[in-house]
Design a protein around this motif. Structure first.
Motif, PDB file in Angstrom:
ATOM      1  N   GLU A 140     -12.034   3.611   2.546  1.00  0.00           N
ATOM      2  CA  GLU A 140     -12.379   4.321   1.461  1.00  0.00           C
ATOM      3  C   GLU A 140     -11.012   4.152   0.140  1.00  0.00           C
ATOM      4  O   GLU A 140     -11.349   4.342  -0.871  1.00  0.00           O
ATOM      5  CB  GLU A 140     -12.204   5.838   1.726  1.00  0.00           C
ATOM      6  CG  GLU A 140     -12.585   6.884   0.590  1.00  0.00           C
ATOM      7  CD  GLU A 140     -12.824   8.353   0.902  1.00  0.00           C
ATOM      8  OE1 GLU A 140     -13.151   9.095   0.116  1.00  0.00           O
ATOM      9  OE2 GLU A 140     -12.652   8.564   2.016  1.00  0.00           O
ATOM     10  N   LYS A 141      -9.787   3.763   0.769  1.00  0.00           N
ATOM     11  CA  LYS A 141      -8.885   3.696  -0.175  1.00  0.00           C
ATOM     12  C   LYS A 141      -8.690   2.454  -0.516  1.00  0.00           C
ATOM     13  O   LYS A 141      -7.932   1.630  -1.332  1.00  0.00           O
ATOM     14  CB  LYS A 141      -7.603   3.881   0.407  1.00  0.00           C
ATOM     15  CG  LYS A 141      -7.384   5.732   0.668  1.00  0.00           C
ATOM     16  CD  LYS A 141      -6.014   5.827   1.565  1.00  0.00           C
ATOM     17  CE  LYS A 141      -5.826   7.397   1.613  1.00  0.00           C
ATOM     18  NZ  LYS A 141      -4.645   7.714   2.302  1.00  0.00           N
ATOM     19  N   LEU A 142      -9.679   1.277  -0.147  1.00  0.00           N
ATOM     20  CA  LEU A 142      -9.413  -0.040  -0.384  1.00  0.00           C
ATOM     21  C   LEU A 142     -10.911  -0.534  -1.275  1.00  0.00           C
ATOM     22  O   LEU A 142     -10.935  -2.050  -1.264  1.00  0.00           O
ATOM     23  CB  LEU A 142      -9.425  -0.739   1.043  1.00  0.00           C
ATOM     24  CG  LEU A 142      -8.458  -0.517   2.032  1.00  0.00           C
ATOM     25  CD1 LEU A 142      -8.800  -1.040   3.393  1.00  0.00           C
ATOM     26  CD2 LEU A 142      -7.173  -1.174   1.282  1.00  0.00           C
ATOM     27  N   MET A 143     -11.707   0.191  -1.729  1.00  0.00           N
ATOM     28  CA  MET A 143     -12.926  -0.160  -2.387  1.00  0.00           C
ATOM     29  C   MET A 143     -12.467  -1.202  -3.422  1.00  0.00           C
ATOM     30  O   MET A 143     -13.359  -1.928  -3.532  1.00  0.00           O
ATOM     31  CB  MET A 143     -13.422   1.201  -2.806  1.00  0.00           C
ATOM     32  CG  MET A 143     -14.305   1.956  -1.882  1.00  0.00           C
ATOM     33  SD  MET A 143     -15.613   1.116  -0.876  1.00  0.00           S
ATOM     34  CE  MET A 143     -16.860   1.624  -1.906  1.00  0.00           C
ATOM     35  N   ALA A 144     -11.405  -0.981  -4.244  1.00  0.00           N
ATOM     36  CA  ALA A 144     -11.232  -1.838  -5.314  1.00  0.00           C
ATOM     37  C   ALA A 144     -10.267  -3.154  -4.932  1.00  0.00           C
ATOM     38  O   ALA A 144      -9.920  -3.848  -5.856  1.00  0.00           O
ATOM     39  CB  ALA A 144     -10.470  -1.200  -6.488  1.00  0.00           C
ATOM     40  N   THR A 145     -10.196  -3.252  -3.557  1.00  0.00           N
ATOM     41  CA  THR A 145      -9.280  -4.429  -3.264  1.00  0.00           C
ATOM     42  C   THR A 145      -9.824  -5.536  -2.902  1.00  0.00           C
ATOM     43  O   THR A 145     -10.836  -5.622  -1.884  1.00  0.00           O
ATOM     44  CB  THR A 145      -8.394  -3.868  -1.865  1.00  0.00           C
ATOM     45  OG1 THR A 145      -7.696  -2.617  -2.255  1.00  0.00           O
ATOM     46  CG2 THR A 145      -7.333  -4.772  -1.549  1.00  0.00           C
ATOM     47  N   PRO A 146      -9.540  -6.736  -3.139  1.00  0.00           N
ATOM     48  CA  PRO A 146     -10.288  -8.013  -2.733  1.00  0.00           C
ATOM     49  C   PRO A 146     -10.208  -8.218  -1.182  1.00  0.00           C
ATOM     50  O   PRO A 146      -9.033  -7.995  -0.709  1.00  0.00           O
ATOM     51  CB  PRO A 146      -9.508  -9.252  -3.541  1.00  0.00           C
ATOM     52  CG  PRO A 146      -8.950  -8.277  -4.608  1.00  0.00           C
ATOM     53  CD  PRO A 146      -8.483  -7.017  -4.392  1.00  0.00           C
ATOM     54  N   VAL A 147     -11.048  -8.546  -0.594  1.00  0.00           N
ATOM     55  CA  VAL A 147     -10.957  -8.537   0.718  1.00  0.00           C
ATOM     56  C   VAL A 147     -10.024  -9.586   1.437  1.00  0.00           C
ATOM     57  O   VAL A 147      -9.680  -9.495   2.499  1.00  0.00           O
ATOM     58  CB  VAL A 147     -12.458  -8.753   1.467  1.00  0.00           C
ATOM     59  CG1 VAL A 147     -13.496  -7.593   1.087  1.00  0.00           C
ATOM     60  CG2 VAL A 147     -13.158  -9.917   1.006  1.00  0.00           C
ATOM     61  N   GLY A 148      -9.762 -10.629   0.643  1.00  0.00           N
ATOM     62  CA  GLY A 148      -8.782 -11.652   1.048  1.00  0.00           C
ATOM     63  C   GLY A 148      -7.533 -10.820   1.103  1.00  0.00           C
ATOM     64  O   GLY A 148      -6.674 -11.617   2.027  1.00  0.00           O
ATOM     65  N   ARG A 149      -7.182  -9.695   0.866  1.00  0.00           N
ATOM     66  CA  ARG A 149      -5.925  -9.124   1.121  1.00  0.00           C
ATOM     67  C   ARG A 149      -6.002  -8.440   2.376  1.00  0.00           C
ATOM     68  O   ARG A 149      -5.065  -7.604   2.816  1.00  0.00           O
ATOM     69  CB  ARG A 149      -5.399  -8.364  -0.149  1.00  0.00           C
ATOM     70  CG  ARG A 149      -5.356  -9.037  -1.421  1.00  0.00           C
ATOM     71  CD  ARG A 149      -5.033  -8.377  -2.739  1.00  0.00           C
ATOM     72  NE  ARG A 149      -4.904  -8.921  -3.892  1.00  0.00           N
ATOM     73  CZ  ARG A 149      -4.546  -8.447  -5.072  1.00  0.00           C
ATOM     74  NH1 ARG A 149      -4.614  -6.985  -5.096  1.00  0.00           N
ATOM     75  NH2 ARG A 149      -4.741  -9.243  -6.122  1.00  0.00           N
ATOM     76  N   LEU A 150      -6.932  -8.163   2.819  1.00  0.00           N
ATOM     77  CA  LEU A 150      -7.471  -6.890   4.202  1.00  0.00           C
ATOM     78  C   LEU A 150      -6.890  -7.545   5.411  1.00  0.00           C
ATOM     79  O   LEU A 150      -6.766  -8.790   5.443  1.00  0.00           O
ATOM     80  CB  LEU A 150      -8.721  -6.719   3.969  1.00  0.00           C
ATOM     81  CG  LEU A 150      -9.270  -6.073   2.763  1.00  0.00           C
ATOM     82  CD1 LEU A 150     -10.858  -5.610   2.995  1.00  0.00           C
ATOM     83  CD2 LEU A 150      -8.280  -4.942   2.353  1.00  0.00           C
ATOM     84  N   SER A 151      -6.521  -6.918   6.249  1.00  0.00           N
ATOM     85  CA  SER A 151      -6.172  -7.176   7.708  1.00  0.00           C
ATOM     86  C   SER A 151      -7.549  -7.790   8.430  1.00  0.00           C
ATOM     87  O   SER A 151      -8.706  -7.386   7.751  1.00  0.00           O
ATOM     88  CB  SER A 151      -5.743  -6.022   8.332  1.00  0.00           C
ATOM     89  OG  SER A 151      -6.588  -5.096   8.714  1.00  0.00           O
TER      90      SER A 151
END
Length: 242
Positions: A140-151
């Protein structure tokens, strides 16, 4: 399985499939009923992914019958992997491949939107995204985050969430815990168990039997491109406790 769900969502007969000269699937039969959640268990390299790809029309060649909601989608093919996959998706298939099959520059929300492939799913995408966020609250808090930055675990949630956005009657989920820490892998599988299937069905391919025992309607073993027996996960494997 829901006692009222008796219709076969998937009916596979005599399926053989492979790549080039290599035959991976050998005269395989499989029926999946509406409302079922099935575990497909076997070691890496024994055909689980190839079976899923054959159902989606993505193998190098195949022969045999694959009925999805009563419609023949198998086709006898010798070339052109993926030529009919868009038609199979519209018939009600969602394939969630193993690993991070994602675009690192796109945001989480853009990935989820891309899963709403059919007209109805696209019209309902806002409500569907809310259901995905209920299943995977960390997104929910990551919706605007590029997925390349995710774990790794977050990327897997995005990949699975994208598949669950589809207007599908059959969800094929390939190795959801692969490459994840045990605790994260378990949380991803827990989320899949929380999905309300209704008249849909889900087949989960996994190497880790313990993640599925007692939690699915059936567990089917796979070895060397063939199904190797079936047991009720709730009765035969762990004495009837769900």
């Amino acid at each position: 399985m829901n006692d009222t769900a008796k219709n076969a969502v998937l009916d596979v007969h005599g399926l053989s499939a492979g790549w080039g000269p290599l035959r991976v699937i050998h005269d395989l039969d499989l029926t999946v009923f509406a409302g079922e959640r099935i575990g497909l268990v076997g070691l890496n390299g024994h055909g689980k992914s190839t079976l899923f790809q054959a159902i989606a029309g993505l193998t190098g060649w195949q022969r045999g019958s694959i009925l999805l909601n009563g419609f023949e989608v198998g086709r006898t093919r010798s070339q052109g992997p993926g030529r009919y996959t868009h038609q199979i998706v519209r018939r009600g298939l969602a394939l969630i491949p193993q690993g991070d099959e994602i675009f690192h520059g796109l945001t989480v929300e853009e990935h989820l939107d891309s899963g709403a492939y059919t007209k109805r799913a696209w019209k309902e995408r806002a409500a569907r995204k809310q259901r995905i966020l209920q299943i995977f609250p960390p997104l929910e808090k990551l919706m605007a985050t590029p997925v390349g930055r995710l774990s790794g675990g977050e990327r897997r949630m995005v990949a699975i969430g994208r598949g669950l956005m589809a207007d599908a009657d059959l969800f094929l989920v390939d190795e959801p815990s692969l490459g994840l820490a045990p605790k994260i892998g378990k949380s991803v599988v827990d989320a899949l168990m929380a999905v309300e299937l209704g008249s849909s069905a889900m087949v989960i391919a996994e190497q880790n039997l313990a993640l599925l025992e007692g939690r699915v309607d059936r567990i089917i073993g796979m070895h060397a491109g063939k199904l190797k027996g079936e047991a009720s996960a709730s009765k035969n494997l762990i004495g009837g406790h769900r």
